[in-house]
Motif scaffolding. Structure first.
Motif, PDB file in Angstrom:
ATOM      1  N   ARG A   1       0.852  -1.190   0.000  1.00  0.00           N
ATOM      2  CA  ARG A   1       0.000   0.000   0.000  1.00  0.00           C
ATOM      3  C   ARG A   1       0.883   1.233   0.000  1.00  0.00           C
ATOM      4  NH1 ARG A   1      -5.122  -1.974   3.524  1.00  0.00           N
ATOM      5  NH2 ARG A   1      -5.173  -3.977   2.512  1.00  0.00           N
ATOM      6  N   LYS A   2       0.309   2.357  -0.235  1.00  0.00           N
ATOM      7  CA  LYS A   2       1.040   3.598  -0.460  1.00  0.00           C
ATOM      8  C   LYS A   2       2.040   3.956   0.644  1.00  0.00           C
ATOM      9  CE  LYS A   2       0.324   8.396  -1.723  1.00  0.00           C
ATOM     10  NZ  LYS A   2      -0.650   9.409  -2.114  1.00  0.00           N
ATOM     11  N   HIS A   3       1.699   3.791   1.902  1.00  0.00           N
ATOM     12  CA  HIS A   3       2.561   4.250   2.993  1.00  0.00           C
ATOM     13  C   HIS A   3       3.290   3.123   3.718  1.00  0.00           C
ATOM     14  CE1 HIS A   3       1.293   8.363   2.485  1.00  0.00           C
ATOM     15  NE2 HIS A   3       0.041   7.948   2.432  1.00  0.00           N
ATOM     16  N   MET A   4       3.371   1.947   3.128  1.00  0.00           N
ATOM     17  CA  MET A   4       4.115   0.845   3.736  1.00  0.00           C
ATOM     18  C   MET A   4       5.607   1.089   3.570  1.00  0.00           C
ATOM     19  SD  MET A   4       2.097  -2.567   2.708  1.00  0.00           S
ATOM     20  CE  MET A   4       0.801  -3.156   3.737  1.00  0.00           C
ATOM     21  N   VAL A   5       6.377   0.552   4.502  1.00  0.00           N
ATOM     22  CA  VAL A   5       7.829   0.699   4.453  1.00  0.00           C
ATOM     23  C   VAL A   5       8.492  -0.660   4.648  1.00  0.00           C
ATOM     24  CG1 VAL A   5       7.789   3.066   5.319  1.00  0.00           C
ATOM     25  CG2 VAL A   5       7.976   1.191   6.926  1.00  0.00           C
TER      26      VAL A   5
END
Length: 64
Positions: A20-24
């Motif tokens: 997803r967009k804000h996963m690290v």
């Protein structure tokens, strides 16, 4: 970039993983050449792919 994303997903090795967009991901999964050193901060290069993963031995028994 779709080609870099495919390499990430292949290397992570989790069939059920959907980024997803804000996963690290931890910086320990990248080699030193994956970073650019600008000032006091290290930045991940746009084409960096995680390659460092600890894989447990195949003959390890799992206690249930």
């Amino acid at each position: 970039k779709p080609s870099v994303l495919k390499q990430w997903l292949d290397n992570i090795g989790r069939d059920d993983f959907q980024p997803r967009k804000h996963m690290v991901i931890c910086s320990l999964h990248f080699t030193p050449d994956c970073f650019s050193g600008l000032g006091n901060r290290k930045n991940l290069l746009w084409n960096a792919v995680p390659t460092l993963f600890a894989v447990p031995p195949q003959d390890t028994k799992v206690n249930k």
